[in-house]
Design a protein around this motif. Sequence first.
Motif, PDB file in Angstrom:
ATOM      1  N   LEU A 197      -5.643  -3.651   7.955  1.00 59.02           N
ATOM      2  CA  LEU A 197      -6.874  -3.477   7.518  1.00 59.02           C
ATOM      3  C   LEU A 197      -7.050  -1.920   7.422  1.00 59.02           C
ATOM      4  CD1 LEU A 197      -8.966  -6.273   9.445  1.00 59.02           C
ATOM      5  CD2 LEU A 197      -8.326  -6.183   7.000  1.00 59.02           C
ATOM      6  N   LEU A 198      -6.727  -1.039   8.202  1.00 59.40           N
ATOM      7  CA  LEU A 198      -6.696   0.377   8.046  1.00 59.40           C
ATOM      8  C   LEU A 198      -5.898   0.853   6.937  1.00 59.40           C
ATOM      9  CD1 LEU A 198      -6.454   1.510  11.976  1.00 59.40           C
ATOM     10  CD2 LEU A 198      -8.445   1.731  10.413  1.00 59.40           C
ATOM     11  N   THR A 199      -4.842   0.406   6.770  1.00 57.07           N
ATOM     12  CA  THR A 199      -3.958   0.408   5.596  1.00 57.07           C
ATOM     13  C   THR A 199      -4.849   0.387   4.151  1.00 57.07           C
ATOM     14  OG1 THR A 199      -1.800  -0.108   6.557  1.00 57.07           O
ATOM     15  CG2 THR A 199      -1.977  -0.233   4.225  1.00 57.07           C
ATOM     16  N   LEU A 200      -5.576  -0.860   4.054  1.00 58.42           N
ATOM     17  CA  LEU A 200      -6.405  -0.906   2.962  1.00 58.42           C
ATOM     18  C   LEU A 200      -7.269  -0.002   2.754  1.00 58.42           C
ATOM     19  CD1 LEU A 200      -6.743  -4.844   3.113  1.00 58.42           C
ATOM     20  CD2 LEU A 200      -5.304  -3.609   1.287  1.00 58.42           C
ATOM     21  N   TRP A 201      -7.927   0.385   3.866  1.00 58.09           N
ATOM     22  CA  TRP A 201      -9.381   1.344   3.982  1.00 58.09           C
ATOM     23  C   TRP A 201      -8.384   2.571   3.517  1.00 58.09           C
ATOM     24  CZ3 TRP A 201     -12.170   2.900   8.989  1.00 58.09           C
ATOM     25  CH2 TRP A 201     -13.111   3.569   8.764  1.00 58.09           C
ATOM     26  N   SER A 202      -7.559   3.297   3.946  1.00 60.75           N
ATOM     27  CA  SER A 202      -7.044   4.404   3.815  1.00 60.75           C
ATOM     28  C   SER A 202      -6.556   4.310   2.346  1.00 60.75           C
ATOM     29  CB  SER A 202      -5.812   4.874   4.474  1.00 60.75           C
ATOM     30  OG  SER A 202      -4.811   4.121   4.627  1.00 60.75           O
ATOM     31  N   ARG A 220       1.010  -1.429   0.154  1.00 61.18           N
ATOM     32  CA  ARG A 220      -0.105  -0.046  -0.059  1.00 61.18           C
ATOM     33  C   ARG A 220       0.870   1.341   0.010  1.00 61.18           C
ATOM     34  NH1 ARG A 220      -0.328   4.590   3.168  1.00 61.18           N
ATOM     35  NH2 ARG A 220      -2.334   5.215   3.593  1.00 61.18           N
ATOM     36  N   ARG A 280     -10.183   6.605  -4.094  1.00 66.35           N
ATOM     37  CA  ARG A 280     -11.417   7.128  -4.523  1.00 66.35           C
ATOM     38  C   ARG A 280     -11.155   8.690  -4.635  1.00 66.35           C
ATOM     39  NH1 ARG A 280     -14.077   4.348  -0.794  1.00 66.35           N
ATOM     40  NH2 ARG A 280     -13.674   5.716   0.938  1.00 66.35           N
ATOM     41  N   LYS A 310      -4.282   4.746  11.183  1.00 64.05           N
ATOM     42  CA  LYS A 310      -3.346   3.787  10.856  1.00 64.05           C
ATOM     43  C   LYS A 310      -2.200   4.036  11.164  1.00 64.05           C
ATOM     44  CE  LYS A 310      -1.115   3.951   7.280  1.00 64.05           C
ATOM     45  NZ  LYS A 310       0.359   3.988   7.075  1.00 64.05           N
ATOM     46  N   LEU A 318      -7.857   2.644  -0.123  1.00 71.57           N
ATOM     47  CA  LEU A 318      -9.023   2.844  -0.872  1.00 71.57           C
ATOM     48  C   LEU A 318      -9.685   4.327  -0.990  1.00 71.57           C
ATOM     49  CD1 LEU A 318     -10.685  -0.481  -0.180  1.00 71.57           C
ATOM     50  CD2 LEU A 318      -9.654   0.139  -2.250  1.00 71.57           C
ATOM     51  N   ALA A 319      -9.375   4.991   0.039  1.00 71.37           N
ATOM     52  CA  ALA A 319      -9.799   6.321   0.333  1.00 71.37           C
ATOM     53  C   ALA A 319      -8.914   7.294  -0.536  1.00 71.37           C
ATOM     54  CB  ALA A 319      -9.795   6.783   1.724  1.00 71.37           C
ATOM     55  N   ILE A 362      -8.048   9.161   8.437  1.00 66.93           N
ATOM     56  CA  ILE A 362      -7.844   7.597   8.619  1.00 66.93           C
ATOM     57  C   ILE A 362      -6.394   7.165   8.540  1.00 66.93           C
ATOM     58  CG2 ILE A 362      -8.493   7.148   6.218  1.00 66.93           C
ATOM     59  CD1 ILE A 362      -9.337   4.697   9.244  1.00 66.93           C
TER      60      ILE A 362
END
Length: 193
Positions: A165-170, A101, A176, A130, A172-173, A126
């Motif tokens: 998981l926060l790494t993936l979420w951020s 990431r 986006r 993370k 994706l942010a 986020i």
Amino acid sequence: MKLTVPTILTLLRILLIPVLVLVFYLPFKWTNFAAAFIFALASVTDWLDGWIARRYDQHSAFGAFLDPVADKLMVAIALMLIVQKHPTVWMTLWAAVIIGREIAVSALREWMAELGQRARVKVASIGKIKTVVQMLALVCLLYQEPFAALPVFAIGEWMLAAAALLTLWSGLAYLRAAWPTLKEDEHSSEKTS
């Protein structure tokens, strides 16, 4: 090139990387504590250099370039040391997610900067959460030993999973946020083809 206090702290963080590696491999009982302390010190300098730069307006182009490089190097080296000592599937997976990431987001930021759209992929809250979870996880994993009956290593493993998981979420942010520019650039490429 003007050396500001934040830039000096960032350079210190880079200089701590070989010290961390050396201490990690020393054959003494205290090396776990020392490695965790060195990483914690580096993490504090990461926070401190940003705070000083903002508070006292000590920004520099060199510092802005070097700070994220220092952070990524320190985290990647710590993850490699931990995975080498604890080569489990989950530890390797979490490390790969975090390092992958970081590479992807760095490339995205560079590309967006080339298009003059870097502000679209600035650090979000986020990402900061993370970073805190990730740094605490790595300190626990480097320390390894139970502390006051707390299973420090197991806590570190769970925190590293949460950080991944926060790494993936951020990540994706960031994607986006950049997506409109990515689509726009794709459409303009199709028109010129």
